[in-house]
Write a protein that holds these residues in place. Structure first.
Motif, PDB file in Angstrom:
ATOM      1  N   GLY A   1      65.128  30.871  20.900  1.00 48.95           N
ATOM      2  CA  GLY A   1      64.306  30.863  19.608  1.00 48.95           C
ATOM      3  C   GLY A   1      63.860  29.491  19.192  1.00 48.95           C
ATOM      4  O   GLY A   1      64.187  28.419  19.871  1.00 48.95           O
ATOM      5  N   PRO A   2      62.699  29.149  18.331  1.00 47.84           N
ATOM      6  CA  PRO A   2      62.088  28.084  18.236  1.00 47.84           C
ATOM      7  C   PRO A   2      62.975  26.918  17.475  1.00 47.84           C
ATOM      8  O   PRO A   2      62.859  27.071  16.133  1.00 47.84           O
ATOM      9  N   GLY A   3      63.859  26.432  17.903  1.00 40.64           N
ATOM     10  CA  GLY A   3      64.995  25.476  17.106  1.00 40.64           C
ATOM     11  C   GLY A   3      66.087  24.979  17.762  1.00 40.64           C
ATOM     12  O   GLY A   3      66.533  25.778  18.859  1.00 40.64           O
ATOM     13  N   PRO A   4      66.722  24.092  17.491  1.00 43.01           N
ATOM     14  CA  PRO A   4      67.707  23.628  18.198  1.00 43.01           C
ATOM     15  C   PRO A   4      69.186  24.385  18.100  1.00 43.01           C
ATOM     16  O   PRO A   4      70.060  24.452  18.883  1.00 43.01           O
ATOM     17  N   GLY A   5      69.295  25.342  17.057  1.00 41.62           N
ATOM     18  CA  GLY A   5      70.334  26.104  16.708  1.00 41.62           C
ATOM     19  C   GLY A   5      70.277  27.530  17.485  1.00 41.62           C
ATOM     20  O   GLY A   5      71.434  28.174  17.510  1.00 41.62           O
TER      21      GLY A   5
END
Length: 591
Positions: free
Chosen positions: A492-496
């Motif tokens: 997904g769009p994000g570092p997590g």
């Protein structure tokens, strides 16, 4: 009657021959002759009697027969014409000696066809008047069960100011001919009150009923083919209006708002350079085909075929005539194609627009040396289009002239293997719409001007890719991104989010979409090409802006209902509860 005339003609010929033997002038031969040649104004109209008006004839053995009743003088010849149109724009026929009263055409007629014929007497100094035009038709005649609706030709949205209306149509079944027609004209579209109701066994497709129409009225007409007592289906209903002497001055109601008819400039005409150097009064002209005056006319003029550029829009108010003219408030661009349409209005209600017309401004190219390389406009180089029939738009080029036409090159091969263009258009249109293309495909295109039959050097080459279905992602023909550093491509769009692929510096992969913020890009996962993953925008080099990329929503956040792969990708842990006989179902345990 014919036999009597032939006997009289024979006696007359014998008498003339005898007179000639006795030393007098021959027939029509000069002073002292018993029957001189006529002056053109004294020529009579021949009396036609076969084929009769409206007759159904057999092609084999067809003859045209007539008689001529002299009144103190004779013609020299007869001229006869046979045509498929009432205007005799093209015809077959013959010029015959005055002694003949029958003629057989040398060229056979076509079956299932309506013909028209006429004739006149002539002398060396000029012709006499034409006979009435008669029609006849060749079989076979259409069966009642096979009748189809005629196709109307005229009038359609026409206002009669001087002449009585005439009605013209065609019969679309080329395998047979209608025995006749049933013409109806009414003052309302339901045809409850008929002004004309004529049903005749007459195959002619142009009728002029002798009817007085109410002035300033709007009328509706239709026509059906007939056979015996049976009528076939009616044609589409058409309208016309009557405004004798242009005396109708009432204001239009909303239901009288119809499409104006463009007049000038002619479609695809070149208006020269005058509109580019100053304002030309009445550049655009139209007429309004209703016996009433709208409150105003709106005009759309644009360099864009879809009228997306509204800077040249305008209008005319008030309206004082059954039509109008208008010119833009600023000079136009040289060597440019423009599109225009006009519509009528009453208050805040607007009628349908006229047919869209186009024209060009000058200068026109006088030789191949004057043409310059075209400038490509759209689709932009590298664009992704959501249609399989994109509009390819271009201009003649800066400082150029309008050529005779253009050659369009469109291919999946950037080298355009082969010499033939995709299409050649021999008029200077600057928008080309190709046949439907393949989806998920990259196309390359260029344009060459055509002048004096020479195909000149082409423009630069641009490319675009097709991607029509918003629910699928094309794996080919898309924007290529290159990693400028090693990147972790995530679920997904994000570092997590879970890492799905390591995108190494220098590697390329197709870019499908972006997130709402524009900070993350959805790209192809090269380890699993059927999947996408998300990489940070600032770590990717792209050949163009991402503004026109589609926006993808991120995958679902971690929840207990996710499947195992999605659960783990979202940072959850897949739990399989222990159990003996009936273990509990597995679930996603989120952090």
């Amino acid at each position: 009657m014919r036999r009597t005339f032939i006997l009289l003609s024979g006696a007359l010929m014998a008498a003339l021959a005898l007179a000639a033997c006795e030393g007098t002038a021959p027939r029509g031969g000069g002073e002292g002759g018993p029957m001189p040649y006529c002056a053109p104004g004294d020529l009579q109209i021949p009396v036609m009697f076969s084929p009769a008006d409206g007759a159904n004839i057999e092609i084999a053995g067809l003859t045209f027969d007539w008689v001529y009743n002299p009144t103190g003088c004779l013609p020299e010849e007869f001229e006869i014409q046979v045509s498929q149109t009432t205007t005799f724009d093209s015809y077959s026929g013959a010029t015959l000696d005055v002694g003949q009263d029958t003629w057989s055409p040398a060229v056979g007629l076509l079956p299932a066809t309506v013909y028209y014929w006429r004739m006149r007497a002539t002398v060396t100094s000029g012709p006499g008047p034409w006979s009435p035009t008669w029609s006849f038709y060749t079989g076979p005649v259409c069966e009642a069960a096979a009748l189809v609706a005629p196709e109307t030709l005229f009038p359609h949205g026409f206002m009669f100011v001087y002449d009585a209306p005439f009605f013209q149509w065609t019969y679309p079944d080329g395998g047979c001919v209608a025995e006749g027609y049933h013409l109806q004209v009414a003052s309302e579209p339901e045809f409850a009150t008929l002004v004309v109701d004529q049903r005749q066994t007459n195959p002619a497709t142009l009728w002029t009923p002798a009817v007085d129409y109410e002035n300033c009225g709007v009328f509706y007409w239709r026509v059906a083919a007939i056979q015996g007592d049976s009528d076939g289906p009616y044609s589409a209903t058409e309208t016309f209006s009557v405004n004798v002497g242009a005396s109708c001055t009432q204001q239009c109601t909303e239901d009288q708002l119809v499409a104006p008819i463009p007049i000038m400039p002619p479609h695809h005409a070149n208006v020269g350079t005058a509109p580019t150097e100053g304002l030309v009064p009445g550049l655009l002209e139209w007429y309004y085909p209703m016996p009433c005056l709208p409150e105003g006319f709106g005009v759309h003029l644009s360099m864009e075929r879809d009228f997306s550029d509204t800077s040249l829009f305008g209008g005319v108010h008030p309206v004082t005539a059954f039509g109008g003219n208008w010119t833009p408030a600023v000079p136009l661009e040289p060597a440019t194609q423009y599109w225009w349409e006009v519509f009528a209005g009453v208050g805040t209600t607007f009628g349908p627009s006229s047919p869209v017309r186009s024209f060009f401004t000058g200068p026109e190219c006088a030789s191949p040396d004057e043409a310059v390389l075209p400038t490509l406009l759209s689709p932009e180089d590298g664009a992704i289009v959501d249609t399989l029939s994109p509009w390819l738009r271009y201009t003649p080029g800066e400082g150029g002239c309008v050529p005779d036409g253009y050659a369009i090159y469109l291919d999946t091969d950037p080298d355009f293997a082969g010499e033939d263009p995709y299409a050649s258009i021999y008029w200077p249109g600057t928008t080309f719409i190709p046949d439907p293309l393949e989806d998920c495909t990259t196309y390359h295109w260029r344009v060459s001007p055509i002048q004096d039959e020479f195909v000149l050097p082409w423009s630069e080459v641009w490319s675009f890719s097709t991607d029509v279905d918003p629910d699928t992602v094309c794996a080919q023909g898309l924007l290529l991104g290159q990693a400028i550093q090693d990147l972790a491509c995530r679920f997904g769009p994000g570092p997590g989010w879970d890492i799905r692929w390591y995108w190494l510096q220098g590697e390329q992969t197709p870019v499908y979409a972006r997130d709402m913020s524009g900070n993350w890009l959805a790209v192809q996962n090269q380890d699993f090409p059927d999947e996408i993953c998300w990489a940070p925008r600032d770590g990717v080099e792209l050949p163009r802006s991402i503004d026109d990329l589609r926006i993808f929503n991120p995958p679902a956040a971690c929840s207990g209902s996710l499947a195992q792969a999605d659960c783990q990708a979202a940072g959850g842990m897949w739990i399989q509860p222990p159990g003996a006989a009936a273990p509990a179902p597995p679930y996603c345990q989120c952090p």
